[in-house]
Design an enzyme around this catalytic site. Structure first.
Site, PDB file in Angstrom:
ATOM      1  NE  ARG A  65      58.223  15.903  37.171  1.00  0.00           N
ATOM      2  CZ  ARG A  65      58.058  16.369  38.393  1.00  0.00           C
ATOM      3  NH1 ARG A  65      56.917  16.929  38.747  1.00  0.00           N
ATOM      4  NH2 ARG A  65      59.017  16.246  39.281  1.00  0.00           N
ATOM      5  CG  HIS A 232      55.485  13.829  50.838  1.00  0.00           C
ATOM      6  ND1 HIS A 232      54.923  14.781  51.653  1.00  0.00           N
ATOM      7  CD2 HIS A 232      55.461  14.336  49.577  1.00  0.00           C
ATOM      8  CE1 HIS A 232      54.573  15.821  50.912  1.00  0.00           C
ATOM      9  NE2 HIS A 232      54.875  15.575  49.658  1.00  0.00           N
ATOM     10  CG  ASP A 305      56.946  12.957  46.237  1.00  0.00           C
ATOM     11  OD1 ASP A 305      56.361  13.319  45.192  1.00  0.00           O
ATOM     12  OD2 ASP A 305      57.400  13.760  47.072  1.00  0.00           O
ATOM     13  CG  PHE A 323      62.248  20.690  46.689  1.00  0.00           C
ATOM     14  CD1 PHE A 323      62.900  20.333  47.859  1.00  0.00           C
ATOM     15  CD2 PHE A 323      61.896  22.019  46.503  1.00  0.00           C
ATOM     16  CE1 PHE A 323      63.210  21.287  48.824  1.00  0.00           C
ATOM     17  CE2 PHE A 323      62.193  22.979  47.457  1.00  0.00           C
ATOM     18  CZ  PHE A 323      62.856  22.618  48.630  1.00  0.00           C
TER      19      PHE A 323
HETATM   20  O1  DOR Z   1      60.256  16.489  46.125  1.00  0.00           O
HETATM   21  C1  DOR Z   1      59.202  16.826  45.620  1.00  0.00           C
HETATM   22  N1  DOR Z   1      59.024  16.882  44.282  1.00  0.00           N
HETATM   23  N2  DOR Z   1      58.208  17.160  46.422  1.00  0.00           N
HETATM   24  C2  DOR Z   1      57.074  17.684  45.952  1.00  0.00           C
HETATM   25  O2  DOR Z   1      56.227  17.986  46.754  1.00  0.00           O
HETATM   26  C3  DOR Z   1      56.886  17.931  44.513  1.00  0.00           C
HETATM   27  C4  DOR Z   1      57.746  17.064  43.713  1.00  0.00           C
HETATM   28  C5  DOR Z   1      57.852  17.475  42.270  1.00  0.00           C
HETATM   29  O3  DOR Z   1      56.816  17.746  41.634  1.00  0.00           O
HETATM   30  O4  DOR Z   1      58.969  17.509  41.750  1.00  0.00           O
HETATM   31 ZN    ZN Z   2      54.503  16.757  48.012  1.00  0.00          ZN
HETATM   32 ZN    ZN Z   3      54.751  14.717  45.255  1.00  0.00          ZN
END
Ligand code: DOR
Ligand code: ZN
Ligand code: ZN
Length: 427
Positions: A65, A232, A305, A323
């Protein structure tokens, strides 16, 4: 530089067709000798008897991040999490703040990654700011060291603009990593559409949200002549499409994440943000299709991911939580437990998905224990079960639905460029 002698492990190196007990000698950051009984002098001797010695894992899909969201993860904490998971190379996605969308940003990321525990190969964005309006400087990013392109987190919804991106990707020989999601069709969904979403009263994401873009990206790539890697993959439809693309001879590869073959939406016990990721946990039928696709060679790669988020952010309803779940510290164990112990893959087959094939997708050396190659090596204990404990994660993200799950496949030692970067007894 340490000289490391690994004694009497089961050495599994599918790239060289090797699966036998023997020694491994590392020095000057390289693999110097392999097999049999090696008697070199060493600074460190690791007793690997009863354990397995493999090439380091390569994870094509992680989210560090930094810059911008360092409270979720930094390059350093993400790299340490990788090391703890037996992952010696990671490819961070560009959805940071600012977005990695220029040669300067790629260089800045590489500067920041200097001294990290594992190899870091950045992925550049397709469009400026991932806004889907203007193409990024793809040639410049390649020259600055980008390993691939991706708009991950979303799709480039404008097909004409995406086509231009694919043509550039082809020209500068960068693989395109596609996050397949029709944002309009997703319509604010937060979990897999179906019985469970109805029961929980939550808006659903249908399989078609993924499938229509997977199909689009395959056909656009066919015309553009680029290499396409579908991130994914979570649906039976994606499996069918990748299979079709391969049968047509197209350079298309498919990636599956451990959570998508380990858990289905009917195991979501409550409306809890830790079960939320994109694409979502799908139906049992999809899970089965993904496992068979990994077994049959339709799906090529297992990546995580890895998507760390803050505790308070994830401790919410699926309606509002972001997400994503973390994956770097659980991917090998979940994959070994769900695929090898159940007979879908051999251990060599698993290493192909987690190391050999990712190296091929990137077109880099790696995924092998060949003499002369980088000493990126993992030693794992496969036979003693343990429970995943999120409190032990070195990632800043503790967001996983697998806390407490019993698994097999514990990473004990991780070596990068001939240096020990992780040892389990230090836990
Ligand atoms: O679950 C996810 N998290 N899918 C994504 O495509 C992006 C990712 C995120 O950057 O947190
Ligand atoms: Zn993604
Ligand atoms: Zn991703």
């Amino acid at each position: 530089m340490d000289r490391i002698l690994v004694k009497q492990g089961r050495i599994v190196d599918p790239a060289n067709g090797r699966d036998e007990i023997g020694d491994l000698f590392l020095s000057d950051g390289k693999i110097q000798k392999i097999g049999g009984n090696i008697t070199e002098d060493a600074d460190v001797v690791l007793d690997a008897s009863g354990k397995t010695v493999m090439p380091g894992l390569i994870d094509l899909h992680v989210h560090l991040r930094e810059p911008g969201f360092e409270y979720k993860e930094t390059i350093e904490s993400g790299a340490n999490a990788a090391a703890r998971g037996g992952v010696t190379t990671i490819c961070p996605m560009p959805n940071t703040k600012p977005v990695i969308d220029s040669p300067e940003r790629v260089k800045d990321l590489l500067d920041r990654a200097e001294g990290a525990a594992v190899h870091i190969l950045p992925i550049g964005a397709v469009t400026l700011g991932q806004e889907g309006r203007e193409l990024a400087d793809i040639r410049g990013m390649k020259e600055a060291g980008a390993a691939a392109l991706s708009e991950d987190g979303k799709s480039v919804m404008d097909s004409l603009l995406f086509q231009k991106g694919l043509l550039e990707a082809a020209k500068y020989k960068l693989p395109m990593f596609s996050h397949c999601e029709d944002k309009v069709l997703a319509d604010g969904g937060v979990m897999n559409a179906g019985k469970k979403a109805d029961e929980l009263g939550l808006p659903g994401i249908s399989n078609a949200v993924e499938d229509v873009i997977a199909a689009r990206d395959i056909f656009l790539s066919k015309e553009a002549g680029n290499r396409l890697h579908l991130c994914h993959c979570s649906t039976k439809g994606s499996v069918m499409l990748v299979d079709m693309a391969k049968k047509s001879g197209l350079p298309v590869t498919g990636e599956v994440c451990p959570h998508h073959f380990t858990m289905s939406d009917d195991e979501i016990s409550e409306d809890d943000g830790r079960f939320k990721m994109n694409p979502p946990l799908r139906s049992r039928e999809d899970v089965q299709a993904l496992k068979e696709a990994l077994r049959d060679g339709v799906m090529d790669v297992i990546s995580t991911d890895h998507a760390p988020h803050g505790e308070e952010e994830k401790n919410q309803s699926m309606r509002t939580a972001p997400f994503g779940i973390v994956g770097l510290e659980t991917s090998f164990a979940l994959s070994y437990t769900e695929l090898v112990r159940t007979g879908y893959l051999t251990l060599s087959g698993l290493i192909e998905k987690m190391s050999v094939n990712p190296a091929k997708v990137l077109g880099i050396d790696g995924g092998t224990l060949s003499v002369g190659s980088a000493a990126d090596v993992v030693i794992a204990e496969l036979d003693v079960p343990y429970r995943i404990d999120r409190r032990k994660f070195v990632s800043k993200g503790k967001n996983t639905p697998f806390d407490g799950k019993e698994v097999y496949g514990k990473v004990e030692t991780t070596i990068v460029d001939g240096k020990i970067v992780y040892q389990a007894n230090a836990d």
